[in-house]
Design an enzyme around this catalytic site. Structure first.
Site: not given
Length: 424
Positions: A29-30, A67, A235
């Protein structure tokens, strides 16, 4: 249980059919491209880098800049702007009746599908229809038979934006990054808070890589590594100032590495150790997995397979969108061919940096705002604090940080017209 029994029964009846690959998605994530195999000298990502050496690195992979719309794109194979309110961050409205999470088609073909554990699809996608198992205990190893092919997703949240917030307690198992050694981007003010955020992100990415390595070891220990196609991807863009939520490269350019074991190498788009330069987009992921599994994709999908030996032409352009982000509205669209990036701002009177309450929990953003209030921004750091131009054009190769808008230069008029037409 009854719902799960039907696809499993279908698989059992077809057990003698041609063998199909397992497919594993390892998601961070990120992250942005703070990865060693993408040329970042500070990154500590040995597991991803090792995967890249024997796999394919996609140099121009693009996601939506935040996201939930990105996950909608992944699970459906459709652009969020074409499906009700799914393009807004934090939305859950009606979607077309025909629309399914694409793993449901894999289940119908006999695959065991698991998601560990995030959904966050920004829409009422039927999770139970898509996944045999969904949650923190969902594992491919729980399938009814070791001969049944699986499609499994693991989301690594350790590097999520919230790791920058003051109350975060995550403790990566690595030596801390020295803030003095990180590269502050030219659009960011060089403050102690920005440097601390960058160092913290590198630490959390290193921890993500360690966790990802454990997943790969488990796959090998179970004897499934040589029958499993592995995707690693981020993502959306990174988490420091002017990355996630923005349509510049820092917000939409994400890492994607795919490993095809020798048994399934004929399905790869390039040889081991190659770098694939044509743009790919999250809208292509569903179509690609279905192609790898030998499952016909539904006609409504808007993606193009980038692997699976389908014979289809690679996409020419990747399109991204920014609309409402939490409580603040905007309307931006972008298109890139991997070399040039064109952004159209339909609300130029809205500033780039809006006071989003969640985003401004990060101390780096707070320090940027403080300098703005004090009138101490440099011309470079003020670029993304004021009003937006209607059009932006960046030469990604010459200007990877997207600092010089060449939309108004005569020598770029033809390139501007080409991308403007493509976006329209």
């Amino acid at each position: 249980v009854a719902a799960a029994a039907v696809p499993f029964a279908g698989w059992a009846a077809d057990e003698q059919k041609a063998e199909r690959p397992n497919i594993l998605w390892l998601v961070s994530e990120d992250t942005g491209t703070l990865i060693g195999c993408y040329g970042d000298p500070v990154a500590r990502t040995p597991n991803i880098d090792a995967l890249a050496k024997k796999g394919v690195v996609f140099e121009s992979c693009y996601s939506m800049p935040v996201c939930a719309p990105s996950r909608f794109t992944l699970i459906t194979g459709m652009y969020p702007t074409t499906c009700g309110p799914a393009h807004n961050m934090r939305a859950s409205g009606r979607i077309p009746d025909f629309l399914k999470g694409f793993p449901s088609y894999l289940r119908q073909a006999g695959y065991y599908t698991t998601n560990n554990a995030k959904t966050d699809y920004n829409s009422p996608i039927n999770v139970k229809e898509a996944w045999d198992a969904c949650g923190k205990k969902a594992e491919w190893s729980s399938r009814p038979s070791s001969k049944q092919p699986f499609f499994s997703v693991y989301n690594h949240e350790v590097c999520h934006e919230s790791c920058l917030f003051p109350n975060d307690r995550r403790k990566p198992e690595c030596a801390p990054t020295d803030p003095a050694k990180v590269r502050v981007r030219p659009y960011q003010p060089d403050t102690p808070e920005i440097r601390a955020d960058l160092a913290r992100q590198y630490d959390c990415v290193a921890e993500m890589d360690r966790q990802l390595g454990l997943k790969l070891k488990a796959l090998e220990a179970a004897g499934e590594a040589e029958n499993t196609i592995v995707f690693y991807y981020g993502d959306n863009g990174g988490i420091t100032a002017r990355s996630k939520r923005f349509l510049q490269e820092s917000g939409t350019h994400v890492p994607l590495v795919a490993y095809f074991p020798p048994k399934w190498r004929h399905l790869a788009p390039a040889a081991p150790g190659s770098r694939f330069s044509s743009p790919v987009h999250f809208v292509d992921f569903a179509a690609t997995v279905l192609a790898l599994a030998g499952v016909k994709r539904p006609d409504y999908m808007q993606g193009v397979p980038f692997a699976g030996a389908t014979g289809e032409k690679p996409r020419q352009y990747a399109f991204c969108t920014r609309d409402r982000m939490d409580e603040r509205y905007d309307m931006m669209r972008s298109v890139t061919d991997g070399r040039w990036l064109y952004i159209r701002n339909f609300r130029p009177e809205i500033p780039y940096v809006e006071p989003l309450s969640y985003m401004f929990r990060a101390r780096g953003y707070q320090s940027w705002a403080k300098l703005a209030e004090e009138g101490k921004l440099t011309p470079a750091t003020a670029l993304f604090w004021g009003r937006k131009p209607s059009e932006e054009l960046y030469d990604i190769k010459a200007d990877p940080d997207n600092m010089v808008n060449v939309a108004g230069k005569a020598e770029n008029a033809e390139q501007l017209a080409v991308l403007r037409r493509a976006l329209s």
